[in-house]
Design a protein around this motif. Sequence first.
Motif, short mmCIF file in Angstrom:
data_model
loop_
_atom_site.label_atom_id
_atom_site.label_comp_id
_atom_site.label_asym_id
_atom_site.label_seq_id
_atom_site.Cartn_x
_atom_site.Cartn_y
_atom_site.Cartn_z
N ASP A 122 -2.46 1.35 18.67
CA ASP A 122 -2.18 2.10 17.54
C ASP A 122 -0.39 0.96 17.05
OD1 ASP A 122 -3.73 3.90 16.93
OD2 ASP A 122 -2.01 5.46 15.96
N ASP A 124 2.21 0.71 14.38
CA ASP A 124 1.75 2.01 13.03
C ASP A 124 4.39 1.53 12.61
OD1 ASP A 124 3.65 4.28 13.78
OD2 ASP A 124 1.16 4.76 14.03
N LEU A 125 4.88 2.27 11.66
CA LEU A 125 5.69 2.22 11.16
C LEU A 125 6.70 3.20 12.43
CD1 LEU A 125 5.98 2.54 7.35
CD2 LEU A 125 6.16 0.46 8.93
N PRO A 154 -3.44 -0.54 12.86
CA PRO A 154 -3.32 0.00 11.64
C PRO A 154 -3.63 1.69 12.22
CG PRO A 154 -4.67 -2.11 10.96
CD PRO A 154 -4.56 -1.49 12.27
N VAL A 158 -3.17 -0.25 6.46
CA VAL A 158 -2.54 -1.94 6.18
C VAL A 158 -1.22 -1.74 4.97
CG1 VAL A 158 -3.17 -3.72 6.22
CG2 VAL A 158 -4.20 -2.20 7.12
N ARG A 161 1.13 1.32 3.42
CA ARG A 161 2.22 1.93 3.95
C ARG A 161 3.22 -0.28 3.97
NH1 ARG A 161 1.92 6.93 3.85
NH2 ARG A 161 0.38 7.36 4.92
N VAL A 164 3.65 -2.47 7.50
CA VAL A 164 2.30 -2.40 8.46
C VAL A 164 2.12 -3.88 8.92
CG1 VAL A 164 0.40 -2.24 9.24
CG2 VAL A 164 1.84 -0.24 8.09
#
Length: 397
Positions: A122, A124-125, A154, A158, A161, A164
């Motif tokens: 993973d 991600d933010l 992601p 994608v 967000r 990303v």
Amino acid sequence: MPNLLIADVRPWGGEARDLLIADGRIREVRPTGTDPDGVEARIDGRGLLAVPGFVNAHAHVDKSWWGMPWVPFGGDRGSTQGRIAHERAVRDGLGIPSLSSTVAVLREFLRHGTTAVRSHVDVDLGVGLRGIETVREAVAELGGAIDVEIVAFPQDGVVRRPGVLELLDRAAAAGAEHIGGLDPASIDRDPVAQLDGLFEIAVRRDVGIDIHLHDGAELGAFQLELIAERTVAAGRQGRVNIAHGFALGDLGPGRRAELVARAAEAGLTWTTVAPVRTSPLPWREMRESDVAVGLGTDGIRDLWSPYGDGDLLAIAQTFARLHGLVDEAELTYAMELATRRAGRFVGRREHDLVPGARADLVLLDAENVPDAVVRRPVRELVVAGGRVVAERGEVLV
């Protein structure tokens, strides 16, 4: 590592042979009976069946809570979006990604004979690139006993967000072999934008693309067509994989044949975890069209499912049962999907019991390959890169 002779094994159930291993690779496959000069260590294979190490072509080794107290299943089991939301809400409290759990999962892979993995990790933010760092640390802790290729994945979308795509680009620049995508139509609700972003990074960074595609029927077929079209236009044939691709099993024969032909033209590959209650893939047409198929365990004891034990031979058996494979040639094909046909998913031109190949092999007490698939005997010995890493279920690293 010493020059190693593994004597008296039956590669793929054939005649007894000795395997001479040097510098982590198979140097020679020779008749049994006489040890060559320079052998520094010898293992008696006792006439056991020998197959190449298993290749897990679709895993999520960063997500597991293996080794932690039992985690009750939660979230909306009826939708991908619901499971994503649940995972994002509780993973930090469980310390996921966890180095100890990732090491534990990789050890389970070794216990069951898997010596190479393509793992989605993973990005991600919330987690940034920490999951990738954790996986690399876990691989290092096992001293190179297992090879892991990374897909920067992601999971939370994608383009929906912002930021990303930049994380995926950073992951590719830092050495991730692939970048991932996820249901461009139903998650991002903008398949053109998602694919634009992914292919731009893939071309510029020269990495592969591995796209989870859960959407079924015609919605999935539409996205498969877009992916195939983009792959050809970008000249990325052989560098794009479809994970799951349930739509291919949902459609009628004519439409299915059309999509297999498009996948073959684009050089797409396919990975499946052969989940129960899904439609079988048209594996014969895919094999005839040279659409490569790999098998994977998916997540193991994670926030998506409490199931999984790391045994890829179990996935090969499930694939065989889901697709109605019963005769010797078909059951052998299931084993091939888990071994020598899967080398391309981890960057190997050759993954077999042949001179020059990396010395990854598994010994099983089985009459032949079909017997091993249907009975799943204990892995008597697991060798990775010329080193014994597991014996009768005990991991030695």
